[in-house]
Design a protein around this motif. Structure first.
Motif, PDB file in Angstrom:
ATOM      1  N   VAL A  11       7.073  63.062  59.470  1.00  0.00           N
ATOM      2  CA  VAL A  11       8.728  63.498  59.384  1.00  0.00           C
ATOM      3  C   VAL A  11       9.417  62.757  60.339  1.00  0.00           C
ATOM      4  O   VAL A  11      10.542  62.209  59.839  1.00  0.00           O
ATOM      5  CB  VAL A  11       8.697  65.052  59.504  1.00  0.00           C
ATOM      6  CG1 VAL A  11      10.158  65.397  59.774  1.00  0.00           C
ATOM      7  CG2 VAL A  11       7.845  65.842  58.562  1.00  0.00           C
ATOM      8  N   GLU A  54      12.641  59.751  59.398  1.00  0.00           N
ATOM      9  CA  GLU A  54      13.868  60.429  59.711  1.00  0.00           C
ATOM     10  C   GLU A  54      14.987  59.526  59.108  1.00  0.00           C
ATOM     11  O   GLU A  54      15.903  60.174  58.557  1.00  0.00           O
ATOM     12  CB  GLU A  54      13.980  60.278  61.209  1.00  0.00           C
ATOM     13  CG  GLU A  54      15.253  61.237  61.737  1.00  0.00           C
ATOM     14  CD  GLU A  54      15.301  61.290  63.158  1.00  0.00           C
ATOM     15  OE1 GLU A  54      16.277  61.852  63.847  1.00  0.00           O
ATOM     16  OE2 GLU A  54      14.226  60.808  63.932  1.00  0.00           O
ATOM     17  N   ILE A  78      15.046  60.714  55.435  1.00  0.00           N
ATOM     18  CA  ILE A  78      15.795  61.858  55.173  1.00  0.00           C
ATOM     19  C   ILE A  78      17.113  61.750  55.461  1.00  0.00           C
ATOM     20  O   ILE A  78      17.737  62.465  54.734  1.00  0.00           O
ATOM     21  CB  ILE A  78      14.956  62.809  56.520  1.00  0.00           C
ATOM     22  CG1 ILE A  78      13.504  63.178  56.322  1.00  0.00           C
ATOM     23  CG2 ILE A  78      15.978  64.157  56.606  1.00  0.00           C
ATOM     24  CD1 ILE A  78      13.147  63.867  57.470  1.00  0.00           C
ATOM     25  N   PHE A  97       7.682  67.219  51.988  1.00  0.00           N
ATOM     26  CA  PHE A  97       6.600  67.189  52.790  1.00  0.00           C
ATOM     27  C   PHE A  97       5.884  68.706  52.783  1.00  0.00           C
ATOM     28  O   PHE A  97       4.637  68.501  53.324  1.00  0.00           O
ATOM     29  CB  PHE A  97       7.542  67.378  54.201  1.00  0.00           C
ATOM     30  CG  PHE A  97       8.317  65.966  54.865  1.00  0.00           C
ATOM     31  CD1 PHE A  97       7.777  64.975  55.085  1.00  0.00           C
ATOM     32  CD2 PHE A  97       9.838  66.107  54.505  1.00  0.00           C
ATOM     33  CE1 PHE A  97       8.172  63.566  55.364  1.00  0.00           C
ATOM     34  CE2 PHE A  97      10.190  64.524  54.544  1.00  0.00           C
ATOM     35  CZ  PHE A  97       9.674  63.627  55.050  1.00  0.00           C
ATOM     36  N   THR A 137       5.320  72.748  58.041  1.00  0.00           N
ATOM     37  CA  THR A 137       5.883  71.237  58.093  1.00  0.00           C
ATOM     38  C   THR A 137       7.116  71.099  57.155  1.00  0.00           C
ATOM     39  O   THR A 137       8.212  70.507  57.546  1.00  0.00           O
ATOM     40  CB  THR A 137       4.827  70.431  57.153  1.00  0.00           C
ATOM     41  OG1 THR A 137       3.628  70.582  57.699  1.00  0.00           O
ATOM     42  CG2 THR A 137       5.313  68.979  56.972  1.00  0.00           C
ATOM     43  N   ALA A 183      10.613  69.764  58.673  1.00  0.00           N
ATOM     44  CA  ALA A 183      11.557  68.820  57.913  1.00  0.00           C
ATOM     45  C   ALA A 183      12.861  69.195  57.732  1.00  0.00           C
ATOM     46  O   ALA A 183      13.918  68.366  57.913  1.00  0.00           O
ATOM     47  CB  ALA A 183      10.965  68.680  56.521  1.00  0.00           C
ATOM     48  N   LYS A 195      14.930  68.831  60.616  1.00  0.00           N
ATOM     49  CA  LYS A 195      15.590  67.087  60.898  1.00  0.00           C
ATOM     50  C   LYS A 195      16.711  67.095  60.094  1.00  0.00           C
ATOM     51  O   LYS A 195      17.514  66.024  60.473  1.00  0.00           O
ATOM     52  CB  LYS A 195      14.274  66.291  60.555  1.00  0.00           C
ATOM     53  CG  LYS A 195      13.282  66.227  61.698  1.00  0.00           C
ATOM     54  CD  LYS A 195      13.655  65.843  62.968  1.00  0.00           C
ATOM     55  CE  LYS A 195      12.603  65.441  64.254  1.00  0.00           C
ATOM     56  NZ  LYS A 195      13.109  64.901  65.148  1.00  0.00           N
TER      57      LYS A 195
END
Length: 445
Positions: free
Chosen positions: A332, A336, A339, A356, A429, A433, A436
Motif C-alpha cells: 500500500v 501511494e 492511490i 487491496f 489491509t 488503504a 492512505k
C-alpha cells in the motif's frame, strides 16, 4: 463493472514486479509461510487419523462385539444364567461370562502383578480372535483338561480286577495343572515359555490379614503356561494372563459371578439394534458397550491430542497471516502514488480499499490452497511409500512407518480457518488503504 475493475487491478498487483525488491520478497515469504503452516496442519491431523485407524483395526482381536458390565460394583451376580438369557436374544450368537482381577504371578523365580482373566475357553475362542494371536512357535490356546483320575477306574470307582488276583496297577498320575495363556509382556518380563510352571496368588476378599502368617491371607494355585499371545494392544499385552473361569472364580472366591459378559453377534445382525435389545432386556444397572465404546479412552486421548495440535498449528498460521498483513501494508505504501491517481479519478475510498482487500485474499488463499495440495501430496507419499519411519526396533514394533489417513473434514476445517484468516487480513489491509486515501486527499487539498 467496478467490482471487475477492482479484481483486475488486485490481480495485476499480485503478478506485477514490485518497485522495491524487499516487498516482493516479503510477499513470497508470506505465501510460503502460509503454505507450510497449512501443509503442516494437514499432515499432523492425518497422522492422528492414521493412529486412530490402527487402533480401530486392532479392535477385532480381543474386544468383543458387545460387552455387558455392572454399572455399580465389580461383578455381575449369577452371570451364567444372565449369559444364557442374553444368548436367546435375536442377533446374539454367543454370550460368555468373563472374570478379571489382579493377581500375582511367580515364574522362573521372578514375579509380577498380572491382570488375570478367567474365560470359558471354547466360547472365548469364538467371541475373540485369541487363537489367531498365538504363533505356532509359542504354544497353543487353552484346551480342555483331561481328567486322568478316572482313566483306570471302573464305573463304580473301583480298580479293575484280573482273573489271577494280581494286585491292581499303580495309581494313575495326578491330573495336569490348569493351563494359562500369557501375554507377550508377561512372558518377556518373567522369561517364561510354553511348558513352564507358575504360581498364582490372589488376596482373600474376606477376613482379616494375619500378620503372623501373611501367606494365609492369599489363595494360591499352580498353572502351566500353554501359550503366549501378542495382540499389539498395550492394555492386553502388558500384563494379561488368560485362564479358565473356574480357576479364576476359585482364586478370587466367587461362585457364579463374573466381571463382564462378552457377546459375539451374528454376522447378519445389526450391531446398533442388537445393542439396544440387549440393554432393554437387562434394564438399569447394566452397561452395554460396543467395540468403539470399549476403547473410548484411547480414542478420546487421540482426539484431544489431535485438536490441541490443530490449535497450536492454527496459531502458527495466524502468525503467517500477520506477515501477509505487513507485506501488503508495504505494498500500500509502495502504491501511494497510484492511490492518489485513483482518488483523482473519482474512485471512492471503499473502492480503493477493496482493491487491496482482494489482493490480501488472493495472497492468503494462494498460500492456503498451495499448502493443502502440498500436505495432501506428502500424506499420499507417506501412505504409499512410508518415507518417515518410526524410531525403534522394527522387529518389535507393529508399525514401521507413521500411519496417515487424509480425511475431508480435516481439509474443510483447515480451509475454513484459512478463509477466516484471509477475511481478517483483507479487512485490516483495506482499512490501512483507506487511511492512505484520506492522507492523499489531505495532501491534495
Amino acid at each position: 463493472m467496478k467490482k471487475g475493475l477492482s479484481a483486475a487491478i488486485a490481480w495485476r498487483y499480485l503478478l506485477s514486479k514490485k518497485s522495491y525488491a524487499a516487498v516482493g520478497t516479503i510477499s513470497t515469504v508470506s505465501v510460503c509461510a502460509m503454505a507450510i503452516a497449512t501443509a503442516a496442519i494437514i499432515c499432523v491431523l492425518s497422522v492422528f487419523n492414521g493412529f486412530s485407524d490402527v487402533i480401530g483395526d486392532k479392535l477385532d482381536t480381543l474386544s468383543p462385539d458387545l460387552m455387558v458390565s455392572p454399572t455399580k460394583g465389580k461383578v455381575l451376580a449369577d452371570a451364567d444364567k444372565l449369559a444364557a438369557k442374553l444368548a436367546d436374544i435375536p442377533g446374539v450368537s454367543i454370550a460368555t461370562p468373563t472374570l478379571s482381577d489382579k493377581a500375582l504371578l511367580i515364574c522362573n523365580s521372578r514375579e509380577m502383578p498380572v491382570t488375570l482373566k478367567g474365560v470359558t475357553p471354547d466360547e472365548y475362542g469364538k467371541v475373540t480372535a485369541i487363537r489367531s494371536l498365538i504363533h505356532k512357535d509359542y504354544g497353543e490356546y487353552i484346551t480342555p483338561e483331561r481328567n486322568n483320575t478316572n482313566d483306570q477306574l471302573n464305573g463304580n470307582g473301583t480298580p479293575p480286577q484280573n482273573g489271577s488276583g494280581a494286585p491292581p496297577p499303580p495309581p494313575p498320575p495326578p491330573p495336569p495343572p490348569p493351563r494359562g495363556v500369557a501375554s507377550i509382556g508377561v512372558a518377556a518380563r518373567l522369561q517364561s515359555y510354553p511348558g513352564d510352571g507358575a504360581l498364582l496368588f490372589a488376596p482373600r476378599r474376606e477376613g482379616r490379614v494375619n500378620l503372623a502368617n501373611p501367606a494365609a491371607s492369599f489363595y494360591s494355585d499352580s498353572i502351566k503356561i500353554s501359550g503366549i499371545y501378542r495382540s499389539d494392544q498395550s492394555q492386553y499385552d502388558e500384563d494379561g494372563l488368560i485362564v479358565s473361569i473356574d480357576l479364576a472364580r476359585r482364586l478370587f472366591m466367587y461362585d457364579t459371578e463374573a466381571s463382564a459378559i462378552e457377546i459375539k453377534l451374528d454376522p447378519k445382525a445389526d450391531a446398533e439394534t442388537t445393542q439396544r435389545k440387549v440393554a432393554e432386556a437387562l434394564g438399569p444397572g447394566y452397561t452395554v458397550k460396543n467395540r468403539l465404546q470399549q476403547q473410548a479412552m484411547n480414542f478420546s486421548m487421540i482426539a484431544i491430542e489431535k485438536w490441541i495440535s490443530f490449535l497450536l498449528l492454527t496459531f502458527i498460521l495466524i502468525i503467517a497471516g500477520f506477515n501477509i498483513i505487513s507485506s501488503l501494508s508495504m505494498l500500500v505504501i509502495e502504491k501511494e502514488d497510484a492511490i492518489q491517481t485513483f482518488t483523482a479519478m473519482g474512485l471512492s475510498r471503499s473502492r480503493i480499499g477493496s482493491i487491496f482487500a482482494l489482493e490480501s485474499i488472493y495472497v492468503s488463499m494462494a498460500g492456503a490452497v498451495a499448502g493443502i495440495i502440498l500436505g495432501v501430496g506428502l500424506c499420499l507419499l507417506q501412505q504409499h511409500f512410508g518415507l518417515i519411519k518410526i524410531a525403534g526396533d522394527a522387529d518389535m514394533s507393529i508399525l514401521q512407518a507413521y500411519p496417515v489417513s487424509v480425511q475431508w473434514p480435516d481439509i474443510a476445517a483447515t480451509l475454513a480457518i484459512s478463509v477466516a484468516l484471509a477475511a481478517v487480513t483483507a479487512i485490516i489491509t483495506a482499512a490501512f488503504a483507506r487511511s492512505k486515501c484520506r492522507q492523499a486527499n489531505f495532501k491534495r487539498h
